[in-house]
Design an enzyme around this catalytic site. Structure first.
Site, PDB file in Angstrom:
ATOM      1  N   GLU A 101     -39.482   0.142 -22.736  1.00  0.00           N
ATOM      2  CA  GLU A 101     -40.637  -0.761 -22.455  1.00  0.00           C
ATOM      3  C   GLU A 101     -41.840   0.124 -22.097  1.00  0.00           C
ATOM      4  O   GLU A 101     -41.900   0.787 -21.116  1.00  0.00           O
ATOM      5  CB  GLU A 101     -40.493  -1.795 -21.359  1.00  0.00           C
ATOM      6  N   THR A 102     -42.723   0.014 -22.748  1.00  0.00           N
ATOM      7  CA  THR A 102     -43.711   1.053 -22.932  1.00  0.00           C
ATOM      8  C   THR A 102     -45.109   0.464 -22.995  1.00  0.00           C
ATOM      9  O   THR A 102     -45.286  -0.669 -23.396  1.00  0.00           O
ATOM     10  CB  THR A 102     -43.377   1.762 -24.257  1.00  0.00           C
TER      11      THR A 102
END
Length: 545
Positions: A352-353
């Site tokens: 998750e970026t």
């Protein structure tokens, strides 16, 4: 310059001077303000990244790592930056074996590696920055103290993480309101994060790696049973790594070498270069089949070879060499989906970026990606810091024979990858796609949309996507059944049926989570104008002036 707007849900943004694109509008506005003050693209990128750590804390923040590709307009060249952290000295395979683990836990303090974000900010700023750090971090500090409204996509992700945050008292105190995730539009404050950022403004990177923040991290590690010690933080260094490229449709596509997965993009493009994709329909089963099979081949090599090159002999040049990608292309069966694919041997002579991009008035450009890995990383917040520690250590392999095996001081395999495109030695496109294993697949789909199908920057991101899951991984998973192809709802039934007839297992999924999050800025080589896009799967936007 791609001009068509086929499939676009909203218009691309066009501006003459500077532009910022990222996944949250308040962060984008902060970056534009920095550019208007005369800041370098790197200044704006740092300011945006700091703000994202506040408003999108499940994706990024001070407890995570950072990678960047920068176009230096003065030098007329690209430079690459690897700001990923290393395994603590106490993080050994023997320790996990003694505790009965066959894999590193996905959450908790045993998954920590040293966070590289803050050192990354200072290394980039030392080389390119113009404005002082306190000016870059001031907007985030102000919002952290006075509060910011939660945006819709981020709010949904926050709600999904509620149970995990409740498991750690400090995480709950920092990110929950009365034991619940904040709702969309609710005002949220994070005074502890403001305090951490003030310490960084006052004492520089040492505040994080040797000073009060380091003390809080190590105290938390000791209390929670973690492995990070003071010397692990104090010894952290980032590296400047030359980007590598492959030619695709008369453009040079650039990615960073391992320990990230960027060269999987180049391998896939090299295989696809030999097919006339534009002669197929955008939703044609044969098009998706070729792309999916190219992905499978590249990911088998990813599972076999990708690792920290300081500890392993990673055949980067060989994996993206024309001879090798041609050989891999010939192994793709056009009439049938493969269920198992062995890794190639690039050394045979006969295997998750949160993302942001900024372009300034001088045409310096930054493609930057930063992450705590999964939502809220390890799920643990050191007391008084206002940020979650990442869980990147879970991406090591415990097999002593694998290149990505856990070793103290080693950087784990990484999923986050910034990207850049040049043509005739000039910058034309800075972009990225968020979302773990989706990232290389997303990069390729964006570039095919732009360069094969002539979509504009916004349409290329809004177009429907596919995602293949179930490939072998650098942590030990093996593909034995061909994996599963997920199609965003909206693809024609004929696409579904055609892929199934080729032997793929297919499922339709709702548009949105799981299919990445893209931003990009195209620098028109003819007019010099900036064309920005930020896809509708995220809260973000592109904004210029």
């Amino acid at each position: 310059m791609p001009m068509e707007t086929v499939g676009a849900r909203r218009s691309e943004v066009i501006a003459p001077r500077g532009m910022v694109a990222s996944s949250q509008p308040l962060a984008v506005q902060v970056g534009v303000d920095v550019l208007k003050k005369g800041g370098h693209a790197v200044d704006a990128a740092i300011a945006v990244n700091a703000m994202l750590g506040l408003v999108e804390p499940m994706s990024c923040g001070l407890g995570g790592d950072l990678f960047a590709i920068v176009w230096d307009a003065t030098a007329g060249a690209l430079v690459g930056f690897n700001g990923s952290g290393r395994a603590p000295r106490a993080m050994t395979r023997a320790l996990f074996a003694s505790r009965g683990f066959d894999r590193i836990p996905h959450r908790g303090p045993l998954s920590w590696t040293v966070p590289g974000c803050v050192d990354g900010w200072f290394a980039l700023h030392d080389r390119f920055g113009r404005l002082p750090f306190d000016e870059l971090l001031a907007p985030t500090i102000a919002y952290a103290e006075s509060g910011f409204p939660v945006s819709p996509v981020i709010g949904r992700a926050w709600k999904e993480a509620e149970g995990r945050l409740l498991a750690d008292p400090e995480a709950a105190a920092t990110f929950l309101v009365g034991g619940r995730a904040p709702g969309v539009g609710e005002i949220v404050r994070n005074p502890d994060l403001a305090g951490s950022l003030r310490a960084i403004c006052a004492d520089g990177r040492d505040a994080f790696y040797r000073g009060p923040i380091a003390e809080r991290i190590t105290a938390c590690s000791e209390t929670a049973g973690g492995l990070i010690a003071a010397e692990d933080l104090a010894s952290h260094v980032s590296t400047w790594d030359n980007p590598v490229s492959i030619r695709y449709r008369e453009h040079d596509v650039w990615e960073l070498p391992p320990n990230g997965q960027g060269i999987a993009v180049l391998q896939m493009l090299g295989m696809l270069e030999g097919f006339d994709l534009s002669g197929m329909g955008r939703d044609a089963p044969e098009l998706l089949h070729l792309m999916i099979e190219a992905k499978k081949h590249a990911y088998e090599d990813r599972a076999r070879y990708y690792a920290d090159p300081a500890f392993a002999d990673v055949p980067v040049r060989e994996l993206i060499a024309p001879e090798y990608v041609t050989r891999r292309r010939k192994q793709i069966l056009r009439s049938m989906a493969a269920s198992r694919i062995p890794p190639g041997d690039p050394r045979l002579k006969t295997g998750e970026t949160a993302y942001l991009t900024v372009v300034d008035g001088e045409r310096n450009a930054v493609s930057l990606i930063q992450s705590v890995y999964n939502d809220f990383g390890s799920g643990i917040v050191p007391a008084g810091t206002g940020f979650a520690m990442q869980n990147r250590g879970s991406l090591f392999h415990l097999d002593p024979e694998h290149p990505n095996r856990l070793e103290p001081g080693k950087r784990p395999f990484h999923t986050i990858i910034p990207a850049f495109v040049t043509r005739d030695g000039r910058p034309v496109f800075s972009f990225g796609v968020m979302g773990g294993d989706m990232q290389p697949q997303g990069h390729v789909q964006i570039l095919v949309n732009l360069l094969d199908y002539g979509m504009d920057v916004q349409a290329a991101g809004d177009a429907l996507r596919w995602r293949h899951v179930g490939s072998s991984t650098p942590t030990g998973d093996r593909m034995t059944d061909g994996g599963l192809v997920l199609l965003e709802a909206g693809f024609p039934q004929a696409t579904f049926d055609g892929l199934r007839s080729l032997g793929h297992r297919i499922e339709f999924r709702p548009v949105g989570p799981g299919f990445g999050g893209y931003q990009g800025i195209w620098i028109d080589p003819e007019t010099g104008t900036l064309h920005g896009g930020s896809e509708s799967r995220k809260d973000g936007c592109a904004m210029g002036y």
